[in-house]
Design a protein around this motif. Structure first.
Motif, PDB file in Angstrom:
ATOM      1  N   ILE A   1       3.773   5.417   6.645  1.00  0.00           N
ATOM      2  CA  ILE A   1       4.853   5.443   5.643  1.00  0.00           C
ATOM      3  C   ILE A   1       4.326   5.930   4.297  1.00  0.00           C
ATOM      4  CG2 ILE A   1       6.488   4.029   4.329  1.00  0.00           C
ATOM      5  CD1 ILE A   1       6.668   2.219   6.828  1.00  0.00           C
ATOM      6  N   GLY A   2       3.138   5.456   3.914  1.00  0.00           N
ATOM      7  CA  GLY A   2       2.545   5.878   2.649  1.00  0.00           C
ATOM      8  C   GLY A   2       2.266   7.364   2.622  1.00  0.00           C
ATOM      9  N   LEU A   3       1.696   7.874   3.704  1.00  0.00           N
ATOM     10  CA  LEU A   3       1.371   9.302   3.775  1.00  0.00           C
ATOM     11  C   LEU A   3       2.636  10.151   3.754  1.00  0.00           C
ATOM     12  CD1 LEU A   3      -0.761  11.516   4.114  1.00  0.00           C
ATOM     13  CD2 LEU A   3      -0.593  11.185   6.595  1.00  0.00           C
ATOM     14  N   LEU A   4       3.629   9.759   4.570  1.00  0.00           N
ATOM     15  CA  LEU A   4       4.880  10.520   4.625  1.00  0.00           C
ATOM     16  C   LEU A   4       5.602  10.516   3.286  1.00  0.00           C
ATOM     17  CD1 LEU A   4       6.371   9.560   8.127  1.00  0.00           C
ATOM     18  CD2 LEU A   4       5.467  11.782   7.411  1.00  0.00           C
ATOM     19  N   THR A   5       5.634   9.355   2.636  1.00  0.00           N
ATOM     20  CA  THR A   5       6.320   9.256   1.339  1.00  0.00           C
ATOM     21  C   THR A   5       5.615  10.110   0.290  1.00  0.00           C
ATOM     22  OG1 THR A   5       6.964   6.986   1.905  1.00  0.00           O
ATOM     23  CG2 THR A   5       7.262   7.665  -0.376  1.00  0.00           C
TER      24      THR A   5
END
Length: 339
Positions: free
Chosen positions: A211-215
């Motif tokens: 989620i962190g990478l995608l965001t």
């Protein structure tokens, strides 16, 4: 003990450099909302001098023609370079777009505002150089630390050259966007260096990392969209259109940018949700700060439209966006793709 002192000194310089880049981005935004981006029609000098003149009387009568010809000559060389690289459309726009050739009248206030912006840039250049020199003390810990130090130094020099192109092309939108993305890359590398030197512990959590990478990746197009919207507002700044009517001139890019922000909000709220499940104090705190930053940035964006684009909201909106990117990147660095 000597190693500890070196690390402490480096982290201090690294933090000051990072903070200075934030200040420069903020100052640059203030320059733009004040319509002073072309306060100096040449670069690195300002109206042919290293210290801006205080009166138009010290300039030749045909000073506008002189500086226009200088910019045309520089743009023709730049156009040739892009043509050889295969960017034919951009090449033609640089030389044929009438807006690029518009020359602004001398304004002492705007000249000095832009000059101060450049002085801040020079100061950052010195800090980046010192950051690079000190980074070699940690080559045994990781060879990537001095490599990043050198990369930041080179990118800062390149950023200065791109800044000259922004002036030469009369604030052409594409160059401003690229200028902004380079600043974010420098910010990201400074944060990466900081994390590497401190050898901070990582959190192993697969969903949170994803989620962190995608965001973080999704936030980059959001910044590009925002920069393009700023370009339209910059054009309106020098027009005779009243601020209350500006919203009618915003393109579909603005509406995409506005709707896209909800996707970012969903991403950071999801990060906060999983961070609470992990239970790591610093992670929960940083995730909560991230949600607050996104929420405040959205409020600032709404305020710009609702209150006819007040002067102070646009720089605030931009610096919040840079803060969101920085915190997203930092958190992603501290996470691992493991359960």
């Amino acid at each position: 003990m000597r190693k500890l002192i070196n690390q402490k000194n480096f982290l201090r310089i690294n933090a000051i450099t990072l903070g200075s880049v934030f200040v420069l981005i903020l100052v640059g935004s203030i320059v733009r909302v004040m319509g002073a981006g072309m306060g100096c029609p040449d670069w690195p000098k300002c109206f042919g001098s290293y210290i801006p003149p205080t009166s138009a009387e010290t300039l030749p009568e045909n000073y506008q023609d002189v500086f226009r010809e200088q910019r045309i000559a520089k743009n023709e060389r730049l156009s040739g370079l892009f043509s050889k690289l295969g960017y034919q459309e951009l090449s033609e726009k640089i030389t044929k777009d009438p807006a690029v050739l518009v020359e602004h009248e001398f304004n002492a206030t705007k000249a000095w505002i832009e000059y101060i912006n450049r002085l801040v840039g020079v100061l950052i250049g010195l800090l980046v150089f010192l950051n690079m020199v000190l980074s070699f003390s940690f080559r045994k810990k990781s060879i990537w630390i001095p490599i990043m130090g050198v990369a930041i130094f080179i990118l800062t020099g390149f950023q200065g050259w791109v800044g000259s192109l922004v002036v030469s092309t009369n604030l052409l939108h594409g160059f401003i966007t690229f200028h902004m993305l380079l600043a974010l890359l420098i910010v990201a590398l400074l944060i990466w260096m900081n994390v590497r030197v401190r050898e901070l512990k990582s959190i192993k959590h697969k969903p949170l990392f994803i989620i962190g990478l995608l965001t973080t990746l999704l936030f980059i197009p959001q910044i590009i969209l925002g920069t393009e919207v700023r370009g339209v507002i910059d054009d309106l700044l020098v027009s005779t259109t009243g601020r209350s009517e500006w919203v009618n001139y915003l393109s579909s890019t603005f509406y995409v940018h506005r709707s896209y922000s909800w996707l970012i909000l969903i991403g950071v709220v999801s990060m906060f949700y999983f961070a609470r499940k992990v239970g790591e104090g610093w992670l929960v705190q940083r995730s909560m700060q991230l949600v607050m930053l996104v929420f405040i940035a959205m409020i600032a964006g709404i305020a710009m439209v609702r209150f006819d684009f007040p002067f102070w909201v646009q720089p605030l909106h931009l610096i919040l966006a840079v803060g969101i990117f920085s915190l997203l990147f930092y958190l992603t660095l501290r996470l691992k793709f493991e359960k």
